[in-house]
Design an enzyme around this catalytic site. Structure first.
Site, PDB file in Angstrom:
ATOM      1  N   ASP A  89     -17.152   7.390  -2.094  1.00 33.16           N
ATOM      2  CA  ASP A  89     -15.968   7.248  -1.235  1.00 33.16           C
ATOM      3  C   ASP A  89     -15.717   8.614  -0.610  1.00 33.16           C
ATOM      4  OD1 ASP A  89     -13.615   6.308  -0.065  1.00 33.16           O
ATOM      5  OD2 ASP A  89     -12.464   6.271  -1.927  1.00 33.16           O
ATOM      6  N   GLN A 137     -10.269  -3.945  -3.541  1.00 35.91           N
ATOM      7  CA  GLN A 137     -11.568  -3.444  -3.078  1.00 35.91           C
ATOM      8  C   GLN A 137     -12.691  -3.816  -4.057  1.00 35.91           C
ATOM      9  OE1 GLN A 137     -12.270  -1.556  -0.139  1.00 35.91           O
ATOM     10  NE2 GLN A 137     -14.307  -2.201  -0.758  1.00 35.91           N
ATOM     11  N   CYS A 147     -16.399   1.794   0.283  1.00 37.54           N
ATOM     12  CA  CYS A 147     -15.254   0.949   0.644  1.00 37.54           C
ATOM     13  C   CYS A 147     -14.888   1.081   2.119  1.00 37.54           C
ATOM     14  CB  CYS A 147     -14.065   1.280  -0.237  1.00 37.54           C
ATOM     15  SG  CYS A 147     -13.422   2.951  -0.042  1.00 37.54           S
ATOM     16  N   ARG A 166       0.880  -1.186   0.000  1.00 29.58           N
ATOM     17  CA  ARG A 166       0.000   0.000   0.000  1.00 29.58           C
ATOM     18  C   ARG A 166       0.907   1.222   0.000  1.00 29.58           C
ATOM     19  NH1 ARG A 166      -5.436   1.566   3.313  1.00 29.58           N
ATOM     20  NH2 ARG A 166      -6.196   0.058   1.776  1.00 29.58           N
ATOM     21  N   ARG A 187     -13.861  -8.555   1.663  1.00 28.35           N
ATOM     22  CA  ARG A 187     -12.449  -8.297   1.353  1.00 28.35           C
ATOM     23  C   ARG A 187     -11.627  -9.551   1.697  1.00 28.35           C
ATOM     24  NH1 ARG A 187     -10.350  -3.182   1.315  1.00 28.35           N
ATOM     25  NH2 ARG A 187      -8.517  -4.301   0.526  1.00 28.35           N
ATOM     26  N   HIS A 235      -7.214   0.685  -6.600  1.00 28.34           N
ATOM     27  CA  HIS A 235      -7.478  -0.131  -5.400  1.00 28.34           C
ATOM     28  C   HIS A 235      -8.195  -1.408  -5.856  1.00 28.34           C
ATOM     29  CE1 HIS A 235      -7.883  -1.235  -1.352  1.00 28.34           C
ATOM     30  NE2 HIS A 235      -8.802  -0.389  -0.931  1.00 28.34           N
TER      31      HIS A 235
HETATM   32  N1  NVA Z   1      -9.892   6.707  -1.636  1.00 31.46           N
HETATM   33  C1  NVA Z   1      -9.541   6.344  -0.291  1.00 31.46           C
HETATM   34  C2  NVA Z   1      -9.777   4.882  -0.066  1.00 31.46           C
HETATM   35  C3  NVA Z   1      -9.447   4.380   1.314  1.00 31.46           C
HETATM   36  C4  NVA Z   1      -9.693   2.912   1.467  1.00 31.46           C
HETATM   37  C5  NVA Z   1      -8.097   6.706  -0.014  1.00 31.46           C
HETATM   38  O1  NVA Z   1      -7.254   6.475  -0.892  1.00 31.46           O
HETATM   39  O2  NVA Z   1      -7.802   7.242   1.060  1.00 31.46           O
HETATM   40  N1   CP Z   2     -11.397  -0.034   2.227  1.00 27.32           N
HETATM   41  C1   CP Z   2     -10.121  -0.089   2.671  1.00 27.32           C
HETATM   42  O1   CP Z   2      -9.177  -0.365   1.910  1.00 27.32           O
HETATM   43  O2   CP Z   2      -9.991   0.145   3.993  1.00 27.32           O
HETATM   44  P1   CP Z   2      -8.633   0.330   4.828  1.00 27.32           P
HETATM   45  O3   CP Z   2      -8.040   1.663   4.405  1.00 27.32           O
HETATM   46  O4   CP Z   2      -9.048   0.298   6.249  1.00 27.32           O
HETATM   47  O5   CP Z   2      -7.688  -0.779   4.460  1.00 27.32           O
END
Ligand code: NVA
Ligand code: CP
Length: 312
Positions: free
Chosen positions: A221, A135, A261, A105, A289, A132
Site C-alpha cells: 500500500d 478492502q 488496494c 470513513r 469491492r 479497512h
Molecule cells: N492506507 C491508505 C489506504 C487508502 C485506501 C490510507 O489510509 O490512506
Molecule cells: N481502496 C480504497 O479504499 O480506495 P478509495 O480511497 O478510493 O476509497
C-alpha cells in the site's frame, strides 16, 4: 441497540460468515454480469459519512446500494453539522432514525465505535486510521476467484503497517492463513491497534525479500496514508528499500498474485512493471469491492439469504 450487527473491523465476523459472504458475492456478481435485476433493498437507505477522500469506497457502496434497489446519501463534514461540533453520539441518534445502514470513513477507530454504540442501524467501517475491513473482504474474494481458498496460503505484506496491514493481520487469524510482514524500522505493527488475539498467524521479517520468498500473494500500500501527509518526505527515504519490484516478485512462488488496494504511486511502493504486469489483479480487486460490499449490505440488512430461495 446493542443487538444491531455492525462491521467495524475484520474480526467482527467469523469464518462461517465470510464463507457465506464470499458465496453471496459470487452469486450477486453473476447477476450483475448477466444484467439480471436483484432488488432486495427497495426503500432502504444507505448514509455514507466521509471525512477522508475516496473514489473506490464511495463509488462501490453508492453504485452497489442502487443496484440492490436502495438509495445512498453522501454526507461530508464540511457540509453537515459534524463539521460544526455536533457530537458523534447525537449525529448517530439522528442519522440512524432516518436510514437503514451507515458507512463511515474517518480518522480514529473510536469514532466508528462511538457512532455504532448510539446507532439503531448497522454501521460499516469504510476505513479508519487503524482498519479497512471492506478492502480485505474484496481482496480475499479476488484471491478465491483466481487461486481458490486462502486457508493455509502465505501472504506477504511489504511496507507500512497501516490500516490495510492491520486488517490483513486480523484476516490471517480469522481465515487461517500465514502473513509475512516486512516494514522499515520504526514503522512496525502496533499490536494494540491491530487488535490481535495471538501472534501465531504472522511472522515479521527485517528483509522484505525474505518476507516475499515463496509467498502465494504479495501485497502493499502507499507509504503515506491519509492523515500522515506531513511525514511524506521522511517516509519516502525510510521506505526506499521496501518497493515491490520485479526482482521481489521473482522470489515469490511463480503463480503468486500481486494486489494493491489503490490508489497507487508507481515507482514508490511498487514498480510499474509489477502493478501493470501479468501477476497483478488490481482491477479485479477494485471491481470486487462493489460485489463483496453488496453481499455485506444484504447480510447486515436481511441476514443469511439463501441463494436457492433468492427471488429474481
Ligand atoms: N492506507 C491508505 C489506504 C487508502 C485506501 C490510507 O489510509 O490512506
Ligand atoms: N481502496 C480504497 O479504499 O480506495 P478509495 O480511497 O478510493 O476509497
Amino acid at each position: 441497540m446493542s443487538r444491531v450487527k455492525h462491521y467495524l473491523q475484520f474480526s467482527d465476523f467469523g469464518r462461517d460468515e465470510y464463507d457465506h459472504l464470499f458465496a453471496r458475492a459470487a452469486w450477486i456478481k453473476e447477476q450483475f454480469k448477466s444484467y439480471r435485476q436483484y432488488w432486495p433493498l427497495i426503500d432502504r437507505t444507505l448514509v455514507m459519512i466521509f471525512e477522508k477522500a475516496s473514489t473506490r469506497t464511495r463509488l462501490s457502496f453508492e453504485a452497489g446500494m442502487q443496484q440492490l434497489g436502495g438509495s445512498a446519501i453522501y454526507l461530508n463534514k464540511r457540509d453537515s453539522q459534524l463539521g460544526r461540533g455536533e457530537s458523534v453520539e447525537d449525529a448517530a441518534q439522528v442519522i440512524s432514525r432516518m436510514s437503514d445502514v451507515v458507512v463511515i470513513r474517518t480518522f480514529e477507530q473510536e469514532i466508528v465505535e462511538r457512532f455504532a454504540a448510539n446507532s439503531r442501524v448497522p454501521v460499516i467501517n469504510g476505513l479508519t486510521d487503524d482498519h479497512h475491513p471492506c478492502q480485505i473482504i474484496a481482496d480475499i474474494f479476488t484471491f478465491l476467484e483466481h487461486r481458490g481458498p486462502i486457508q493455509g496460503k502465505t501472504v506477504a505484506w511489504i511496507g507500512d503497517a497501516n490500516n490495510v496491514c492491520n486488517t490483513w493481520l486480523q484476516a490471517a487469524e480469522v481465515l487461517d492463513f500465514k502473513l509475512n510482514v516486512s516494514t522499515p524500522p520504526g514503522y512496525g505493527i502496533d499490536p494494540i491497534k491491530a487488535n490481535l488475539h495471538d501472534s501465531s498467524h504472522y511472522q515479521f521479517f527485517a528483509d522484505p525479500f525474505a518476507a516475499a520468498r515463496d509467498c502465494d500473494l504479495l501485497t502493499t500500500d502507499v507509504w503515506t496514508s491519509m492523515g500522515f501527509e506531513a511525514e511524506n518526505e521522511v517516509r519516502r527515504r525510510d521506505f526506499a528499500n521496501w518497493q515491490v519490484s520485479p526482482e521481489m516478485m521473482r522470489v515469490a512462488r511463480p503463480e503468486a498474485l500481486f494486489m494493491h488496494c489503490l490508489p497507487v504511486h508507481r515507482g514508490e511502493e511498487v514498480a510499474a512493471a509489477v502493478i501493470d504486469g501479468p501477476q497483478s489483479v488490481v482491477w479485479d480487486e477494485a471491481e470486487n469491492r462493489m460485489h463483496t460490499q453488496k453481499a455485506l449490505l444484504e447480510y447486515l440488512l436481511l441476514g443469511r439469504v439463501d441463494a436457492s430461495t433468492t427471488p429474481l
